[in-house]
Design a protein around this motif. Structure first.
Motif, PDB file in Angstrom:
ATOM      1  N   GLU A   1       0.831  -1.189   0.000  1.00  0.00           N
ATOM      2  CA  GLU A   1       0.000   0.000   0.000  1.00  0.00           C
ATOM      3  C   GLU A   1       0.875   1.251   0.000  1.00  0.00           C
ATOM      4  O   GLU A   1       1.999   1.245   0.508  1.00  0.00           O
ATOM      5  CB  GLU A   1      -0.905   0.012   1.233  1.00  0.00           C
ATOM      6  CG  GLU A   1      -1.934  -1.112   1.267  1.00  0.00           C
ATOM      7  CD  GLU A   1      -2.921  -1.005   0.132  1.00  0.00           C
ATOM      8  OE1 GLU A   1      -3.328   0.129  -0.188  1.00  0.00           O
ATOM      9  OE2 GLU A   1      -3.277  -2.052  -0.435  1.00  0.00           O
ATOM     10  N   PRO A   2       0.377   2.352  -0.578  1.00  0.00           N
ATOM     11  CA  PRO A   2       1.132   3.614  -0.539  1.00  0.00           C
ATOM     12  C   PRO A   2       1.404   4.033   0.904  1.00  0.00           C
ATOM     13  O   PRO A   2       0.607   3.781   1.806  1.00  0.00           O
ATOM     14  CB  PRO A   2       0.196   4.609  -1.249  1.00  0.00           C
ATOM     15  CG  PRO A   2      -0.721   3.775  -2.071  1.00  0.00           C
ATOM     16  CD  PRO A   2      -0.895   2.493  -1.323  1.00  0.00           C
ATOM     17  N   LEU A   3       2.556   4.675   1.091  1.00  0.00           N
ATOM     18  CA  LEU A   3       2.973   5.079   2.435  1.00  0.00           C
ATOM     19  C   LEU A   3       3.484   6.517   2.381  1.00  0.00           C
ATOM     20  O   LEU A   3       4.383   6.832   1.603  1.00  0.00           O
ATOM     21  CB  LEU A   3       4.074   4.141   2.942  1.00  0.00           C
ATOM     22  CG  LEU A   3       4.676   4.447   4.321  1.00  0.00           C
ATOM     23  CD1 LEU A   3       3.612   4.270   5.410  1.00  0.00           C
ATOM     24  CD2 LEU A   3       5.867   3.524   4.600  1.00  0.00           C
ATOM     25  N   THR A   4       2.910   7.399   3.221  1.00  0.00           N
ATOM     26  CA  THR A   4       3.326   8.802   3.277  1.00  0.00           C
ATOM     27  C   THR A   4       4.261   8.997   4.459  1.00  0.00           C
ATOM     28  O   THR A   4       3.960   8.599   5.602  1.00  0.00           O
ATOM     29  CB  THR A   4       2.105   9.726   3.389  1.00  0.00           C
ATOM     30  OG1 THR A   4       1.261   9.518   2.249  1.00  0.00           O
ATOM     31  CG2 THR A   4       2.521  11.185   3.422  1.00  0.00           C
ATOM     32  N   MET A   5       5.404   9.622   4.194  1.00  0.00           N
ATOM     33  CA  MET A   5       6.429   9.824   5.223  1.00  0.00           C
ATOM     34  C   MET A   5       5.963  10.852   6.275  1.00  0.00           C
ATOM     35  O   MET A   5       5.439  11.917   5.937  1.00  0.00           O
ATOM     36  CB  MET A   5       7.730  10.321   4.601  1.00  0.00           C
ATOM     37  CG  MET A   5       8.381   9.342   3.649  1.00  0.00           C
ATOM     38  SD  MET A   5       8.917   7.833   4.478  1.00  0.00           S
ATOM     39  CE  MET A   5       7.682   6.689   3.872  1.00  0.00           C
ATOM     40  N   LYS A   6       6.139  10.474   7.526  1.00  0.00           N
ATOM     41  CA  LYS A   6       5.837  11.372   8.645  1.00  0.00           C
ATOM     42  C   LYS A   6       7.023  11.380   9.614  1.00  0.00           C
ATOM     43  O   LYS A   6       7.822  10.438   9.641  1.00  0.00           O
ATOM     44  CB  LYS A   6       4.585  10.891   9.378  1.00  0.00           C
ATOM     45  CG  LYS A   6       3.318  10.890   8.530  1.00  0.00           C
ATOM     46  CD  LYS A   6       2.142  10.375   9.332  1.00  0.00           C
ATOM     47  CE  LYS A   6       0.880  10.357   8.477  1.00  0.00           C
ATOM     48  NZ  LYS A   6      -0.287   9.824   9.231  1.00  0.00           N
ATOM     49  N   LYS A   7       7.131  12.457  10.388  1.00  0.00           N
ATOM     50  CA  LYS A   7       8.173  12.499  11.412  1.00  0.00           C
ATOM     51  C   LYS A   7       7.872  11.413  12.433  1.00  0.00           C
ATOM     52  O   LYS A   7       6.732  11.259  12.880  1.00  0.00           O
ATOM     53  CB  LYS A   7       8.211  13.867  12.082  1.00  0.00           C
ATOM     54  CG  LYS A   7       9.345  14.017  13.094  1.00  0.00           C
ATOM     55  CD  LYS A   7       9.324  15.387  13.746  1.00  0.00           C
ATOM     56  CE  LYS A   7       9.697  16.472  12.766  1.00  0.00           C
ATOM     57  NZ  LYS A   7       9.853  17.788  13.441  1.00  0.00           N
ATOM     58  N   ALA A   8       8.869  10.621  12.748  1.00  0.00           N
ATOM     59  CA  ALA A   8       8.641   9.498  13.655  1.00  0.00           C
ATOM     60  C   ALA A   8       9.816   9.326  14.599  1.00  0.00           C
ATOM     61  O   ALA A   8      10.904   9.882  14.383  1.00  0.00           O
ATOM     62  CB  ALA A   8       8.438   8.223  12.831  1.00  0.00           C
ATOM     63  N   LYS A   9       9.572   8.594  15.686  1.00  0.00           N
ATOM     64  CA  LYS A   9      10.637   8.194  16.597  1.00  0.00           C
ATOM     65  C   LYS A   9      10.774   6.685  16.536  1.00  0.00           C
ATOM     66  O   LYS A   9       9.799   5.949  16.710  1.00  0.00           O
ATOM     67  CB  LYS A   9      10.340   8.631  18.022  1.00  0.00           C
ATOM     68  CG  LYS A   9      10.702  10.081  18.297  1.00  0.00           C
ATOM     69  CD  LYS A   9      10.819  10.362  19.786  1.00  0.00           C
ATOM     70  CE  LYS A   9      11.359  11.777  20.008  1.00  0.00           C
ATOM     71  NZ  LYS A   9      11.571  12.040  21.451  1.00  0.00           N
ATOM     72  N   ILE A  10      11.982   6.229  16.223  1.00  0.00           N
ATOM     73  CA  ILE A  10      12.242   4.807  16.105  1.00  0.00           C
ATOM     74  C   ILE A  10      13.243   4.413  17.176  1.00  0.00           C
ATOM     75  O   ILE A  10      14.400   4.863  17.148  1.00  0.00           O
ATOM     76  CB  ILE A  10      12.789   4.458  14.709  1.00  0.00           C
ATOM     77  CG1 ILE A  10      11.781   4.902  13.634  1.00  0.00           C
ATOM     78  CG2 ILE A  10      13.084   2.975  14.596  1.00  0.00           C
ATOM     79  CD1 ILE A  10      12.270   4.692  12.227  1.00  0.00           C
TER      80      ILE A  10
END
Length: 809
Positions: A108-117
């Motif tokens: 599925e399409p995925l939109t980049m977001k600010k994240a904490k990994i």
């Protein structure tokens, strides 16, 4: 038919926008059914940029993750958490910043977001090729050329193909538009007409001189059947390398939905969709004796086609054979398994020919091979185009596959075709089109389409038709060309229409059919349409003796024209029952067919099918299965709808029904009805009763009165009912009672109805009682008791003498 916008524009002197081109195509009769954006890579890498990895350090909270800083040429470096094992400082990579949408293969399409990994901030993603649709690998991130500049859009680096595709609703006569160059010719003609000029011409591809091979490989061509193959062109090419096609060629084909195979096959497909001329490439090693012979092989010759199937040839199938007489391909339809191009092929013989449409269509349907080539040949291709298409394909093969010409072009054309000439008048064009086109406009349109002016006067003109339009042979065809190139939306709509009233035939067949269909639909029936071609296995040998057999059946299951309506309807019932749709009321208007001593018979029928429950089950009432009397009621009501009131019932002879009854009107059988036998139901795996009736529609129409007005004024005078209870022999049918009553021939007797049946030992051995009502009416006056009693006395006497009935008092 699918057309590529970018591909089409390669042949146009101007480049309209996709929307403008869509409007032009529809105006000239090439109706655009859809206009869709094509992307070789989903999303076309929008938002993705080239980045440079500045640092790559181990993640403090995860062994398999790394913290990276990436320069994307846009201010501060991005902090990105990356799990790829091959990420390292100094690499040029593809980056998806925050806000960018990526389209992974199979995901599925995925939109980049600010994240904490794992507690560390990540401002985007460093991409592997499968994550952005560029490939299948997920072994690690893509590592790019070190010379690329950070911040460069990824789309500028990879240049994913983008295009617009038109789905054109092409009419069967428009074979001239079954190619990109063919469509471009129409567009140029439209532009010339729009600007009253002749400057717009199709830009044909430049064909470079072919490099010559050191060793020649001449292959001779012999046409043994010039009727089926009036022209055959070919050339030998050696030293080819069969390999994947370049991206531009793959993308051209992919845009129109054609799968890339290898460079040789792709080139033949490309030229087919470019010029409309089918081509075929043979492995030259299969051309034994260095000779190609176009001929027919004996009946039932076995030939193995490319799909590895053995096919028995008909003696009328045209074949391309080698010098040893072995078949290499079914001409214009499908290639052979042992003569096609393979990965090891080094030398080829390239074919470009014209085959007769009728033979191609027959062969194609006989073997169930509906190929692109067959579709074009059966509509007719441009006989003057074989050499040009051959030169175009040969040049591309030499350019893209490293081949060299090992022979001159062989062009066998024993009887050059003469152009068809058509003459028309300007008055006829106006009469047929309704528009007054100026003579200069008409001539400019026809010249732009490739017509040659042979002769012209102030009132008429005669033109020679280009070979690319084999369907044009009548003056009306010229009118169509003028109308569509001027724009079908330019045709004036008259402000008023003058018509002459016409009288419908009696009886009005369409009106009668609609009347009956409305009655049935209003009573819960659904109309079905079944195939008039069916399977011979449903019928007995006696029935098949008179069945119309298909000469060119599409499948073994569809091999005869149906001799009865029952079986195709049972197929529909079985289909529904298998999907738990069990309560079915169907009707169908259709035809049956049979062989006569001289010729064939085509008979019209109306049929009814009932199975399942009578009504839907509700809390207010229980339901029950339909039975013979439900069917009988519908049959009689249909006949009454048509104005029939008096019927004769006789036992039927249809062995598919038990019981079987026939209804006669004026001693002619108009309907047969009954229950379908268990044996017949087993053929269709039907486990519940089915009731069936068939009306001989031709006889019904033939018996109808001239006036098909079935509506009558409500009688001014009241009807009178009298009842009789008749004690009869137990075997006596009500049909005999009704026939005896009708034999009295009273004009006053309107209706006879059985409303009760009583059986008891008190009546006597083997006796039963019928309670029958008789309805009397005089449309001119009120009936008197004396008149009614007179008729009743006659009825009683008739029942007593003819039926040995006893009247219960």
């Amino acid at each position: 038919m699918t057309i590529s916008y970018n591909w089409l524009c390669e042949y146009l002197p101007v480049k309209p926008t996709p929307e403008e081109l869509s409007t032009i195509l529809t105006r000239i009769g090439l109706e655009v059914e859809s206009l869709d954006k094509f992307e070789a890579v989903k999303g076309s890498l929008a938002g993705l940029v080239i980045g440079e990895v500045l640092t790559a350090e181990k993640h403090p909270n995860a062994d398999k993750l790394k913290l990276t800083t990436v320069n994307t040429g846009n201010g501060e470096p991005l902090h990105i958490v990356c799990g790829a094992p091959n990420v390292a400082a100094g690499q040029k990579v593809v980056v998806a910043p925050i806000g960018t949408t990526i389209y992974p293969l199979g995901g599925e399409p995925l939109t980049m977001k600010k994240a904490k990994i794992r507690g560390e901030e990540s401002q985007g993603m460093i991409c592997a090729e499968d994550e952005i649709g560029l490939g299948n690998s997920h072994a690690g991130i893509m590592v790019l050329d070190a010379s690329l500049q950070p911040g460069t859009p990824a789309a500028d680096v990879f240049k994913p193909a983008q295009d617009w595709t038109y789905e054109i609703g092409l009419t069967p006569n428009r074979m001239d538009a079954m190619s990109h160059i063919g469509v471009a010719k129409d567009v140029c003609a439209f532009l010339n007409n729009l600007e009253h000029t002749h400057k717009y011409q199709v830009q044909l591809p430049e064909i470079k001189a072919l490099p010559a091979a050191a060793a020649q490989l001449p292959i001779s061509v012999t046409l043994e059947n010039t009727d089926a193959c009036p022209r055959y062109s070919g050339i030998s090419i050696t030293g080819v390398t069969v390999a994947p096609s370049p991206e531009w060629l793959k993308n051209h084909l992919l845009t129109i939905g054609v799968r890339s195979i290898n460079n040789i096959v792709d080139i033949t497909n490309f030229v087919l969709h470019e010029t409309g001329q089918p081509l075929h490439a043979f492995d030259a090693s299969a051309v034994k004796g260095n000779a190609v012979v176009v001929k027919n092989l004996p009946q039932d010759t076995v030939f193995v086609t490319l799909d590895e199937k053995e096919r028995k040839l008909d003696a009328t199938d045209l074949m391309i054979c080698n010098g040893a007489g072995e078949g290499m391909s079914i001409a214009g339809v499908f290639g052979g398994l042992h003569s096609g191009v393979s990965d090891s092929t080094k030398d080829i013989f390239l074919e470009s020919a014209l085959f007769a449409p009728g033979g191609i269509r027959t062969t194609s349907f006989r073997h169930g091979l509906r190929t692109d080539a067959a579709t074009r040949f059966e509509k007719g291709v441009d006989i003057s185009n074989t050499v040009f298409a051959l030169q175009r394909a040969a040049a591309l093969i030499c350019e893209l596959a490293g081949g060299k010409a090992a022979s001159d072009i062989v062009d066998v054309y024993p009887a050059p075709k003469v152009k068809t000439q058509v003459e028309t008048t300007y008055a006829y064009i106006h009469k047929l089109s309704g528009s007054r086109y100026a003579p200069e406009k008409i001539k400019n349109i026809l010249r732009s389409l490739g017509f040659d002016m042979i002769a012209e006067t102030a009132e008429s003109l005669r033109v020679a038709v280009p070979f690319s339009k084999p369907d044009i042979s009548l003056p009306a065809d010229l009118v169509e060309e003028v109308m569509r190139i001027d724009g079908l939306d330019n045709i004036e709509i008259p402000s008023h229409v003058t018509i002459s009233p016409s009288l419908s035939a009696h009886p009005d067949e369409e009106g009668i059919r609609e009347k009956v269909a409305n009655y049935l639909a209003g009573n819960g029936f659904n109309e079905i349409f079944t195939n008039s071609i069916t399977n011979s296995k449903y019928y007995t040998p006696e029935v098949l003796e008179r069945a119309v057999k298909m000469m060119n059946s599409l499948t073994v299951e569809l091999d005869i024209m149906r001799p009865s309506m029952l079986e195709t309807g049972l197929e529909s019932i079985s289909y529904n029952l298998n999907r738990k749709n069990e309560d079915l009321f169907f009707f169908e208007f259709g035809k049956t067919y049979q062989v006569l001593e001289k010729g064939y018979a085509e008979n019209n029928h109306l049929v009814l099918y009932l199975t399942g429950k009578r009504t839907a089950e509700t809390w207010m009432q229980k339901t029950s299965p339909v039975d013979f009397y439900d069917l009988k009621g519908f049959v009689l009501n249909v006949l009454k709808q048509l104005g029939y009131q008096q019927f004769q019932w006789v036992e039927g002879t249809d062995t598919s029904l038990q019981p079987a009854w026939e209804i006669k009107v004026k001693n002619q059988v108009v309907a047969t009805l009954g229950g379908v036998t268990t044996q017949k139901l087993k053929q269709f795996d039907i486990k519940q009763p089915v009731w069936y009736a068939t009306f001989n529609w031709d006889k019904i129409l033939g018996l109808l009165q001239k006036s098909d007005n079935f509506y009558r004024e409500i009688p001014r005078f009241p009807a009178v009912r009298r009842d009789l209870a008749l004690v009869l022999d137990k075997q006596m049918r009500f049909a005999a009672v009704e026939a005896a009553a009708r034999a009295v021939k009273s004009q006053l007797l309107q209706d006879i109805n059985l409303f009760d049946v009583f059986e008891s030992e008190k009546l006597g051995a083997n006796k039963k009682s019928y309670a029958v009502s008789f309805t009397f009416l005089d449309t001119q006056k009120t009936l008197t008791d004396k008149e009614i009693d007179g008729v009743m006395d006659k009825l009683v006497k008739t029942f007593e003498t003819q039926l040995q009935a006893e009247i219960r008092r």
